[in-house]
Motif scaffolding. Structure first.
Motif, PDB file in Angstrom:
ATOM      1  N   ARG A   1      -9.661   5.558  -6.987  1.00 30.43           N
ATOM      2  CA  ARG A   1      -9.131   4.300  -7.391  1.00 30.43           C
ATOM      3  C   ARG A   1      -9.818   3.493  -8.584  1.00 30.43           C
ATOM      4  O   ARG A   1      -8.843   2.913  -9.319  1.00 30.43           O
TER       5      ARG A   1
ATOM      6  N   HIS B   1     -10.612   4.923 -11.210  1.00 32.73           N
ATOM      7  CA  HIS B   1     -10.054   5.510 -11.925  1.00 32.73           C
ATOM      8  C   HIS B   1      -9.653   3.745 -13.213  1.00 32.73           C
ATOM      9  O   HIS B   1      -8.869   4.440 -14.560  1.00 32.73           O
TER      10      HIS B   1
ATOM     11  N   TRP C   1      -0.360   7.834 -13.916  1.00 30.20           N
ATOM     12  CA  TRP C   1      -0.612   7.456 -12.714  1.00 30.20           C
ATOM     13  C   TRP C   1      -0.174   8.099 -11.237  1.00 30.20           C
ATOM     14  O   TRP C   1      -0.299   7.642 -10.311  1.00 30.20           O
TER      15      TRP C   1
ATOM     16  N   PHE D   1      -1.372   8.135  -7.841  1.00 37.85           N
ATOM     17  CA  PHE D   1      -2.380   7.056  -7.352  1.00 37.85           C
ATOM     18  C   PHE D   1      -2.264   6.868  -5.917  1.00 37.85           C
ATOM     19  O   PHE D   1      -3.600   6.845  -5.159  1.00 37.85           O
ATOM     20  N   SER D   2      -1.475   6.958  -5.733  1.00 33.89           N
ATOM     21  CA  SER D   2      -1.728   6.291  -3.809  1.00 33.89           C
ATOM     22  C   SER D   2      -2.294   8.019  -3.209  1.00 33.89           C
ATOM     23  O   SER D   2      -2.611   7.247  -2.536  1.00 33.89           O
TER      24      SER D   2
ATOM     25  N   LYS E   1      -4.964   8.697  -4.009  1.00 32.53           N
ATOM     26  CA  LYS E   1      -6.313   8.726  -3.727  1.00 32.53           C
ATOM     27  C   LYS E   1      -7.377   7.870  -3.200  1.00 32.53           C
ATOM     28  O   LYS E   1      -6.560   7.023  -1.786  1.00 32.53           O
TER      29      LYS E   1
END
Ligand code: HMG
Length: 433
Positions: free
Chosen positions: A19, A22, A8, A11-12, A14
């Protein structure tokens, strides 16, 4: 669905589309959820009109994901619906640290619902109480006859007790409502008992309704945080751990602090309860009542620092009567997506996940409060949203945020002026849209 080894990281950073890709890549969404994401139609007006009354529109809220909660050895990707900045960041941050410290342990103590049948004008309350309890098994089967489908599913009414309080004779019906939160089941069963109980007691029914103080649906989440995650410096880490324990102690004795402490816990709990299509008013009511269980309102969680063992232990217990069936759960496609992301948990599993989220949220807030202060993290996120509101592109956001954080006044005007300057320096058109 429940893959423990997904990375992860980043992830923030993206975009929302990245997301989603993903989640799709790791098969975290069912075909139906993917379809509703693709059509961008999460809740149609017709569907909304079926859920409640006088509908003419819908209110959209951000739907986020806090990844990687390790709970009882299982990893969960947790859906959050919240409008408050930094809640999801804080939960993700805490989940990461707690996972690396060994994860959460969750225990569902029991899962039964309670309803009340309240009588008044009972001529002899003691005699009535005895008469009712002598007929307990007949009354329980009457309750079950009023809602046979829950009995077929393996649940149903299982106990009845009575208490005299002032002018009232109060009956408490206990039932196992399985995957449902059970308000309708409990209300139907309890209303069905009103006439036979009036016959036995000789009084009048004041009301028959579920209690949201669900003390037969308690859940505990615990974790132990490794101190080196509080600071790389060993002594400073010990100071932070002690301060978190002191913050927890303060919430036990000071009601002003306890209220805010618990608000921080519900930042996470409400966001997941809402995403999972559950009744957040019921969970809030039960939680805050439980915070007063000994007569004083207290923090729901506790943190203890054991200097000898160099450990910081957190614990949170509260009523968590969550559901996976009933209400709007099957009607709202976004809610279906939330249950998909969690790997279609049972009601008890969901209750455990939500309680762990409450503890994680509390840990992040206390860590921030007792170290950098709450504004630092908040401001970082606020700066990002100001940069975007000023019109910064993906490449421009980071430099605008970094200058905004150093600026005397962090507001939209400053963000716009920083962006203009940046574009001028880069020889671009400095006008803003
Ligand atoms: P930080 O140390 O600056 O974070 O903390 P970081 O930039 O080093 O990132 C670390 C990790 O945090 C990230 O890992 C993410 O998991 C997460 P990565 O993905 O980079 O490998 N993270 C984010 N996730 C999504 N979006 C982001 C993001 N940033 C970090 N933008 C942080 C920053 C905000 C996490 C920290 O300052 C914090 O936890 N603050 C507490 C915030 C909080 O509790 N907010 C709730 C609102 S305040 C309130 O209502 C409650 C309160 O009053 C309750 C109480 O008093 O008890 C406080």
């Amino acid at each position: 669905m429940k893959n423990n080894n997904i990375s992860w990281s980043g992830f923030s950073k993206k975009t929302p589309a990245e997301r989603t890709a993903h989640l799709q890549k790791h098969e975290l969404l069912s075909k139906a959820s993917q379809q509703s994401l693709n059509t961008q139609e999460m809740l149609s007006l017709d569907r909304a009109d079926q859920i409640t009354e006088n509908v003419f529109s819908r209110l959209a809220l951000p739907f986020s994901l806090a990844p990687d909660f390790l709970i009882n050895g299982q990893t969960y990707q947790v859906p959050f619906v919240t409008e408050e900045p930094s809640v999801v960041a804080a939960a993700s941050f805490a989940a990461q640290i707690i996972k690396r410290s060994g994860g959460f342990t969750v225990q569902v103590h029991n899962r039964q619902m309670i309803s009340q049948l309240v009588l008044y004008d009972v001529p002899d309350k003691e005699k009535a109480k005895k008469a009712i309890l002598a007929e307990k098994s007949r009354l329980l089967s009457l309750a079950n006859q009023a809602y046979p489908s829950i009995v077929k599913r393996g649940g149903g009414a299982c106990d009845l007790s009575a208490e005299i309080k002032d002018d009232f004779l109060i009956l408490y019906l206990i039932a196992d409502t399985k995957e449902a939160m059970g308000a309708n089941i409990m209300n139907t069963m309890t209303e069905a008992l009103a006439a036979p109980i009036e016959d036995l007691a000789g009084g009048q029914t004041l009301m028959a309704v579920l209690s949201n103080y669900a003390t037969q649906a308690l859940v505990t989440a615990e974790c132990e945080v490794k101190l080196h995650f509080l600071s790389r410096n060993k002594e400073q880490a010990q100071v932070f751990a002690r301060k978190i324990a002191l913050a927890s102690q303060l919430a036990q004795i000071d009601v002003y602090r306890a209220s805010t402490h618990n608000k921080g816990i519900f930042n996470g709990i409400d966001a997941v309860v809402l995403a999972a299509g559950n009744d957040w008013r019921a969970i809030e009511a039960g939680g805050h009542t439980y915070a007063c269980k000994d007569g004083q309102y207290r923090g729901l969680s506790t943190w203890t620092y054991d200097a000898g063992n160099n450990s910081l232990k957190g614990s949170l217990t509260l009523p968590m009567p969550t559901a996976t069936k009933g209400g709007s759960i099957g009607l709202n496609p976004s809610v279906r997506l939330a249950h998909d992301l969690l790997g279609k948990p049972s009601a008890q599993e969901l209750a455990g996940i939500i309680t762990a989220v409450g503890l994680a949220q509390n840990f992040a807030a206390l860590k921030a409060l007792t170290s950098t202060g709450i504004q630092a993290g908040h401001m970082k996120l606020q700066a990002k949203s100001l940069a975007l509101s000023a019109g910064a592109s993906e490449d421009e956001t980071a430099p605008v945020v970094s200058q905004l954080l150093k600026a005397r006044h962090m507001n939209l005007e400053t963000a716009e002026s920083i962006l203009r300057m940046l574009r001028k320096q880069q020889g671009q058109d400095s006008s803003l849209e």
